[in-house]
Scaffold this active site. Structure first.
Site, PDB file in Angstrom:
ATOM      1  CG  HIS A 109      -1.922  -1.016   1.354  1.00 36.18           C
ATOM      2  ND1 HIS A 109      -2.702  -1.404   0.291  1.00 36.18           N
ATOM      3  CD2 HIS A 109      -2.330  -1.761   2.424  1.00 36.18           C
ATOM      4  CE1 HIS A 109      -3.549  -2.352   0.691  1.00 36.18           C
ATOM      5  NE2 HIS A 109      -3.342  -2.588   1.969  1.00 36.18           N
ATOM      6  CG  MET A 161     -12.197 -13.913  -4.336  1.00 35.50           C
ATOM      7  SD  MET A 161     -11.170 -12.503  -4.775  1.00 35.50           S
ATOM      8  CE  MET A 161     -10.060 -12.430  -3.339  1.00 35.50           C
ATOM      9  NE  ARG A 203     -19.027  -1.950   2.743  1.00 44.20           N
ATOM     10  CZ  ARG A 203     -19.947  -1.225   2.094  1.00 44.20           C
ATOM     11  NH1 ARG A 203     -21.226  -1.358   2.417  1.00 44.20           N
ATOM     12  NH2 ARG A 203     -19.615  -0.385   1.144  1.00 44.20           N
ATOM     13  NE  ARG A 235     -13.599   0.498  -5.327  1.00 48.59           N
ATOM     14  CZ  ARG A 235     -14.130  -0.185  -4.316  1.00 48.59           C
ATOM     15  NH1 ARG A 235     -13.368  -0.536  -3.274  1.00 48.59           N
ATOM     16  NH2 ARG A 235     -15.401  -0.533  -4.327  1.00 48.59           N
TER      17      ARG A 235
END
Length: 310
Positions: free
Chosen positions: A125, A249, A266, A147
């Site tokens: 990250h 997944m 989520r 994104r």
């Protein structure tokens, strides 16, 4: 692969257990002006990380938190497993003992990684300037995942409130202020885009967006495989795509990600930000995006007008 998943889940479960005993203001520490979770990272590990000896055949996945790195990681692991099976007639042994994120582990991690066989798969990250210099010096190939920032913020908000290793927020408005003022773990996302944009034209860097992979996963996986020099049959390509669907997944998340899995997977969609952003917040994000990355290669690739305008 099973062993590496056990390492992954053990580290996460331990970090969650430790975080459960800590106060909110103890969960993050600052290193070189950027915040990180204390249960995963440390200054000592960051300093030791410079000893990593990158190779030209390394596979590096770079993406800001909640950009889809676990999704892309599944795809990369699958591709390398196919590659090793076909070229070396063996089951993949990728990073069996090591947590895939470069900045998470212990100070001896990099010495052990230097002894691992190729091809190594690593996630991060981090901003490019905080990565080991050998990655750029030795021309390791980097898959840069980006994104749309409004969905990143939305996903990060729910994630922060769902896991004890990060500070939680009583209200979305409080989180939005933190997200826009560099008070997030791993730093400011718009700064992340701006800094990585400096490398967007490098021949060893391929950029892919979360949204384009959602729209056409078959083409996305094919392009990723081509970038890393991995040939696939049509059947293998379809298999990689099917195993990396959100539904697949999420179903396997407890096994692959331990307690993390409950909050990690989520929705996995696009445009969820419309359920949270106020008109004022939309205007603030639009203005900040235009100032920081508008007109840049990464800014253009994100198709902000398509995915981030109400």
């Amino acid at each position: 692969m099973e062993k590496s998943r056990k390492t992954f889940t053990d580290i996460i479960d331990k970090a969650i257990a430790v975080a459960n005993t800590m106060d909110r203001d103890e969960l993050l520490f600052s290193y070189k002006g950027i915040l990180y979770p204390v249960t995963f990272c440390s200054p000592e590990v960051f300093r030791a990380m410079e000893s990593l000896e990158a190779r030209s055949d390394d596979i590096i996945l770079a993406g800001y938190p909640k950009s889809g790195t676990n999704w892309l990681g599944q795809i990369l692991y699958d591709l390398v497993a196919i590659f090793e099976k076909k070229t070396q007639n063996k089951e993949s042994s990728m990073n069996d003992e090591e947590f895939p994120y470069l900045e998470i582990g212990d100070t001896g991690k990099y010495e052990r990684m230097n002894k691992l066989p190729s091809r190594r798969v690593m996630f991060t990250h981090l901003l490019p300037e905080n990565l080991p210099r050998s990655i750029f010096k030795n021309n390791a190939k980097i898959l840069l995942l980006i994104r749309n920032p409004k969905d990143v913020a939305t996903s990060f908000y729910y994630f922060s409130n769902g896991i004890s290793t990060l500070p939680s927020y009583e209200a979305w408005d409080d989180f939005f202020v933190a997200f826009m003022t560099k008070k997030m773990p791993w730093g400011c996302y718009l700064e992340y885009l701006s800094e990585w944009n400096k490398y967007a034209d490098d021949k060893n860097v391929m950029t892919i967006t979360y949204e384009e992979l959602k729209e056409n996963p078959v083409l996305g996986v094919k392009n990723i495989a081509d970038f890393f020099g991995i040939s696939l049959t049509e059947k293998e390509l379809q298999g990689v795509v099917e195993r990396s669907t959100f539904q697949s997944m999420k179903k396997n998340s407890q096994k692959t990600h331990g307690a993390f899995g409950k909050v990690l997977f989520r929705k996995g969609g696009v445009s969820d930000w419309k359920n949270l952003f106020s008109e004022e917040q939309n205007e603030k994000m639009d203005k900040a995006f235009e100032e920081r990355v508008g007109g840049t290669k990464l800014g253009t690739k994100l198709k902000y007008e398509v995915y981030c305008k109400a």
